[in-house]
Scaffold this active site. Structure first.
Site, PDB file in Angstrom:
ATOM      1  N   LYS A  41      13.118  10.099  26.866  1.00 52.01           N
ATOM      2  CA  LYS A  41      14.493  10.168  26.331  1.00 52.01           C
ATOM      3  C   LYS A  41      15.448  10.757  27.370  1.00 52.01           C
ATOM      4  O   LYS A  41      16.526  10.235  27.593  1.00 52.01           O
ATOM      5  CB  LYS A  41      14.556  11.044  25.060  1.00 52.01           C
ATOM      6  CG  LYS A  41      13.681  10.552  23.929  1.00 52.01           C
ATOM      7  CD  LYS A  41      13.741  11.466  22.730  1.00 52.01           C
ATOM      8  CE  LYS A  41      13.207  12.860  22.970  1.00 52.01           C
ATOM      9  NZ  LYS A  41      11.759  12.930  23.267  1.00 52.01           N
ATOM     10  N   ARG A 122      15.800  16.053  14.524  1.00 50.63           N
ATOM     11  CA  ARG A 122      14.343  15.865  14.547  1.00 50.63           C
ATOM     12  C   ARG A 122      13.747  15.836  13.154  1.00 50.63           C
ATOM     13  O   ARG A 122      12.564  15.580  13.005  1.00 50.63           O
ATOM     14  CB  ARG A 122      13.677  17.000  15.307  1.00 50.63           C
ATOM     15  CG  ARG A 122      13.763  16.789  16.766  1.00 50.63           C
ATOM     16  CD  ARG A 122      12.949  17.818  17.501  1.00 50.63           C
ATOM     17  NE  ARG A 122      13.458  17.822  18.842  1.00 50.63           N
ATOM     18  CZ  ARG A 122      12.739  17.648  19.910  1.00 50.63           C
ATOM     19  NH1 ARG A 122      11.444  17.532  19.828  1.00 50.63           N
ATOM     20  NH2 ARG A 122      13.302  17.632  21.088  1.00 50.63           N
ATOM     21  N   ARG A 161       4.893  16.016  34.463  1.00 46.97           N
ATOM     22  CA  ARG A 161       6.310  16.358  34.673  1.00 46.97           C
ATOM     23  C   ARG A 161       6.434  17.693  35.410  1.00 46.97           C
ATOM     24  O   ARG A 161       5.722  18.653  35.128  1.00 46.97           O
ATOM     25  CB  ARG A 161       7.039  16.453  33.334  1.00 46.97           C
ATOM     26  CG  ARG A 161       8.482  16.954  33.494  1.00 46.97           C
ATOM     27  CD  ARG A 161       9.330  16.727  32.288  1.00 46.97           C
ATOM     28  NE  ARG A 161       8.769  17.293  31.088  1.00 46.97           N
ATOM     29  CZ  ARG A 161       9.248  17.040  29.869  1.00 46.97           C
ATOM     30  NH1 ARG A 161      10.269  16.238  29.711  1.00 46.97           N
ATOM     31  NH2 ARG A 161       8.694  17.585  28.810  1.00 46.97           N
ATOM     32  N   ARG A 194       6.841  22.999  32.880  1.00 51.95           N
ATOM     33  CA  ARG A 194       7.348  23.653  31.670  1.00 51.95           C
ATOM     34  C   ARG A 194       6.172  24.217  30.877  1.00 51.95           C
ATOM     35  O   ARG A 194       5.125  23.588  30.794  1.00 51.95           O
ATOM     36  CB  ARG A 194       8.090  22.628  30.793  1.00 51.95           C
ATOM     37  CG  ARG A 194       9.528  22.445  31.156  1.00 51.95           C
ATOM     38  CD  ARG A 194      10.208  21.263  30.509  1.00 51.95           C
ATOM     39  NE  ARG A 194       9.999  21.058  29.084  1.00 51.95           N
ATOM     40  CZ  ARG A 194      10.619  20.103  28.366  1.00 51.95           C
ATOM     41  NH1 ARG A 194      11.501  19.314  28.950  1.00 51.95           N
ATOM     42  NH2 ARG A 194      10.369  19.948  27.079  1.00 51.95           N
ATOM     43  N   ARG A 205       2.950  19.830  20.066  1.00 49.09           N
ATOM     44  CA  ARG A 205       4.249  19.137  20.008  1.00 49.09           C
ATOM     45  C   ARG A 205       4.106  17.738  19.432  1.00 49.09           C
ATOM     46  O   ARG A 205       4.917  17.298  18.637  1.00 49.09           O
ATOM     47  CB  ARG A 205       4.838  19.009  21.417  1.00 49.09           C
ATOM     48  CG  ARG A 205       5.402  20.287  21.939  1.00 49.09           C
ATOM     49  CD  ARG A 205       5.663  20.165  23.417  1.00 49.09           C
ATOM     50  NE  ARG A 205       6.878  19.434  23.721  1.00 49.09           N
ATOM     51  CZ  ARG A 205       7.186  19.003  24.935  1.00 49.09           C
ATOM     52  NH1 ARG A 205       6.356  19.192  25.938  1.00 49.09           N
ATOM     53  NH2 ARG A 205       8.320  18.377  25.155  1.00 49.09           N
TER      54      ARG A 205
HETATM   55  P1  AP5 Z   1      11.377  12.804  29.991  1.00 48.44           P
HETATM   56  O1  AP5 Z   1      12.503  11.848  30.203  1.00 48.44           O
HETATM   57  O2  AP5 Z   1      11.555  14.208  30.474  1.00 48.44           O
HETATM   58  O3  AP5 Z   1      10.888  12.764  28.460  1.00 48.44           O
HETATM   59  P2  AP5 Z   1      11.585  13.282  27.145  1.00 48.44           P
HETATM   60  O4  AP5 Z   1      11.347  12.247  26.089  1.00 48.44           O
HETATM   61  O5  AP5 Z   1      13.000  13.690  27.396  1.00 48.44           O
HETATM   62  O6  AP5 Z   1      10.649  14.511  26.864  1.00 48.44           O
HETATM   63  P3  AP5 Z   1      10.976  15.975  26.434  1.00 48.44           P
HETATM   64  O7  AP5 Z   1       9.686  16.726  26.601  1.00 48.44           O
HETATM   65  O8  AP5 Z   1      12.128  16.560  27.168  1.00 48.44           O
HETATM   66  O9  AP5 Z   1      11.290  15.750  24.954  1.00 48.44           O
HETATM   67  P4  AP5 Z   1      11.091  16.729  23.829  1.00 48.44           P
HETATM   68  O10 AP5 Z   1      11.750  15.965  22.762  1.00 48.44           O
HETATM   69  O11 AP5 Z   1       9.744  17.221  23.499  1.00 48.44           O
HETATM   70  O12 AP5 Z   1      11.686  18.041  24.419  1.00 48.44           O
HETATM   71  P5  AP5 Z   1      13.087  18.712  24.265  1.00 48.44           P
HETATM   72  O13 AP5 Z   1      13.448  19.178  25.592  1.00 48.44           O
HETATM   73  O14 AP5 Z   1      14.046  17.869  23.498  1.00 48.44           O
HETATM   74  O15 AP5 Z   1      10.076  12.172  30.678  1.00 48.44           O
HETATM   75  C1  AP5 Z   1       8.850  12.878  30.741  1.00 48.44           C
HETATM   76  C2  AP5 Z   1       8.192  12.628  32.112  1.00 48.44           C
HETATM   77  O16 AP5 Z   1       7.859  11.253  32.236  1.00 48.44           O
HETATM   78  C3  AP5 Z   1       9.087  12.948  33.319  1.00 48.44           C
HETATM   79  O17 AP5 Z   1       8.314  13.540  34.307  1.00 48.44           O
HETATM   80  C4  AP5 Z   1       9.628  11.578  33.772  1.00 48.44           C
HETATM   81  O18 AP5 Z   1       9.860  11.545  35.172  1.00 48.44           O
HETATM   82  C5  AP5 Z   1       8.513  10.645  33.359  1.00 48.44           C
HETATM   83  N1  AP5 Z   1       9.024   9.360  32.881  1.00 48.44           N
HETATM   84  C6  AP5 Z   1      10.037   9.174  31.988  1.00 48.44           C
HETATM   85  N2  AP5 Z   1      10.238   7.867  31.751  1.00 48.44           N
HETATM   86  C7  AP5 Z   1       9.312   7.212  32.507  1.00 48.44           C
HETATM   87  C8  AP5 Z   1       9.003   5.820  32.680  1.00 48.44           C
HETATM   88  N3  AP5 Z   1       9.677   4.864  32.043  1.00 48.44           N
HETATM   89  N4  AP5 Z   1       7.974   5.502  33.529  1.00 48.44           N
HETATM   90  C9  AP5 Z   1       7.283   6.473  34.176  1.00 48.44           C
HETATM   91  N5  AP5 Z   1       7.527   7.797  34.068  1.00 48.44           N
HETATM   92  C10 AP5 Z   1       8.539   8.163  33.227  1.00 48.44           C
HETATM   93  O19 AP5 Z   1      12.704  19.920  23.303  1.00 48.44           O
HETATM   94  C11 AP5 Z   1      11.810  20.938  23.702  1.00 48.44           C
HETATM   95  C12 AP5 Z   1      11.445  21.796  22.506  1.00 48.44           C
HETATM   96  O20 AP5 Z   1      12.652  22.360  21.939  1.00 48.44           O
HETATM   97  C13 AP5 Z   1      10.814  21.073  21.317  1.00 48.44           C
HETATM   98  O21 AP5 Z   1       9.424  20.926  21.470  1.00 48.44           O
HETATM   99  C14 AP5 Z   1      11.195  21.987  20.165  1.00 48.44           C
HETATM  100  O22 AP5 Z   1      10.326  23.095  20.093  1.00 48.44           O
HETATM  101  C15 AP5 Z   1      12.576  22.473  20.545  1.00 48.44           C
HETATM  102  N6  AP5 Z   1      13.619  21.633  19.941  1.00 48.44           N
HETATM  103  C16 AP5 Z   1      14.513  20.857  20.618  1.00 48.44           C
HETATM  104  N7  AP5 Z   1      15.340  20.225  19.766  1.00 48.44           N
HETATM  105  C17 AP5 Z   1      14.961  20.596  18.519  1.00 48.44           C
HETATM  106  C18 AP5 Z   1      15.410  20.262  17.220  1.00 48.44           C
HETATM  107  N8  AP5 Z   1      16.443  19.414  17.027  1.00 48.44           N
HETATM  108  N9  AP5 Z   1      14.783  20.802  16.172  1.00 48.44           N
HETATM  109  C19 AP5 Z   1      13.756  21.638  16.323  1.00 48.44           C
HETATM  110  N10 AP5 Z   1      13.284  21.994  17.536  1.00 48.44           N
HETATM  111  C20 AP5 Z   1      13.861  21.494  18.627  1.00 48.44           C
END
Ligand code: AP5
Length: 253
Positions: A41, A122, A161, A194, A205
């Site tokens: 994402k 979420r 990552r 991370r 997660r």
């Molecule tokens: P990346 O683009 O970083 O993936 P992502 O989907 O953004 O993953 P996140 O881990 O950031 O999502 P998340 O939803 O768990 O975490 P968030 O930060 O929102 O890609 C991942 C890796 O793959 C990278 O290394 C990239 O280079 C590689 N990659 C990407 N696309 C690729 C492709 N097409 N081909 C090859 N490689 C690729 O949230 C973190 C934490 O915050 C949550 O776990 C939760 O505890 C809390 N939180 C956040 N928002 C909320 C909410 N609304 N409610 C409750 N808790 C929340």
């Protein structure tokens, strides 16, 4: 990811003022990006931001910014609870997340460049709260994109990552390596993993996501807003599919 421009106001939270948005040649888009952790994402968000000018508003980034000290002030009790949950790989309570987004709603959800919500909502409760905030602002979502990919690929993306400690630029050990191992290309900072990308937290997660995702998807499916994208190709090919959806939502002027 590098918090630049007006996203700094989003990360500061509260009533921090945004720098004036620059004009952009497409109609403003109001989007939500959904999908499991690690599906890409954030990677797609960067490409969409470059294409359509809307700001990427990631709730995960707010928490990570607070975890590394934020504005320097100690975290509020709600934020401290949120940070502890995040370290365990758990979801933060709906009330806390909704409150943090509500604080920014008058600026960020009302922005004339549109917005790109990444990681929020979420849960169905968060989705209903977002509907309420948008209706108060007389705004509507243009679309919701749900990325999906096989679990083994997601685990591989999360465990590989790496993020720059200083400027938050993201890398992947195999798919997007830095030129010098462990060193950020952009600022020379040290690359780190991370805490929530370590194997135990990844499992938690993915389970937390699986337990909450279906009601959110149903919520938007019923509203006719949901677009599903298979995200197992490289970032460019996933963005090509994303662009097809974006062009339907906001034909280039
Ligand atoms: P990346 O683009 O970083 O993936 P992502 O989907 O953004 O993953 P996140 O881990 O950031 O999502 P998340 O939803 O768990 O975490 P968030 O930060 O929102 O890609 C991942 C890796 O793959 C990278 O290394 C990239 O280079 C590689 N990659 C990407 N696309 C690729 C492709 N097409 N081909 C090859 N490689 C690729 O949230 C973190 C934490 O915050 C949550 O776990 C939760 O505890 C809390 N939180 C956040 N928002 C909320 C909410 N609304 N409610 C409750 N808790 C929340």
């Amino acid at each position: 990811m590098n918090p630049s421009g007006d996203r700094i106001a989003w990360l500061q939270g509260g009533d921090a003022k945004c720098v004036k948005p620059r004009p952009f040649p497409t109609s403003p888009l109001h989007l939500v990006l959904l999908g499991p952790p690690g599906v890409g994402k954030g990677t797609q968000a960067e490409l969409i931001v470059a294409a359509c000018g809307a700001c990427q508003l990631s709730t995960g980034d707010i928490f990570r910014n607070a975890a590394k000290g934020g504005s320097g002030a100690p975290p509020s009790p709600a934020m401290a609870t949120a940070l502890a949950a995040m370290r365990r790989g758990e979801l933060v309570s709906d009330d806390t997340v909704v409150e943090l987004v509500r604080e920014r709603s008058a600026e960020c959800l009302n922005c004339e460049r549109g917005f790109l919500l990444d990681g929020f909502p979420r849960t169905a409760e968060q989705a209903r709260s977002l509907d309420g905030m948008l209706s108060q602002l007389n705004r509507k979502l243009d679309g919701v994109i749900n990325y999906f990919a096989p679990e083994n690929l997601i685990i591989e993306r999360l465990s590989g990552r790496r993020v720059c400690r200083k400027c938050r630029t993201g890398y992947h050990v195999a798919n997007k390596p830095s030129k010098v191992s462990g060193v950020c290309d952009a600022c020379g900072g040290e690359l780190m993993q991370r805490d929530d990308d370590k194997p135990e937290a990844i499992r938690t997660r993915l389970q937390a996501y699986a337990a909450t995702c279906n009601p959110v998807l149903d919520h938007y499916r019923k509203q006719g807003l949901l677009h599903e994208i298979e995200a197992s190709g490289d970032p460019k090919s996933v963005f090509a599919k994303t662009s097809v959806v974006l062009n339907k939502l906001a034909p280039a002027s």
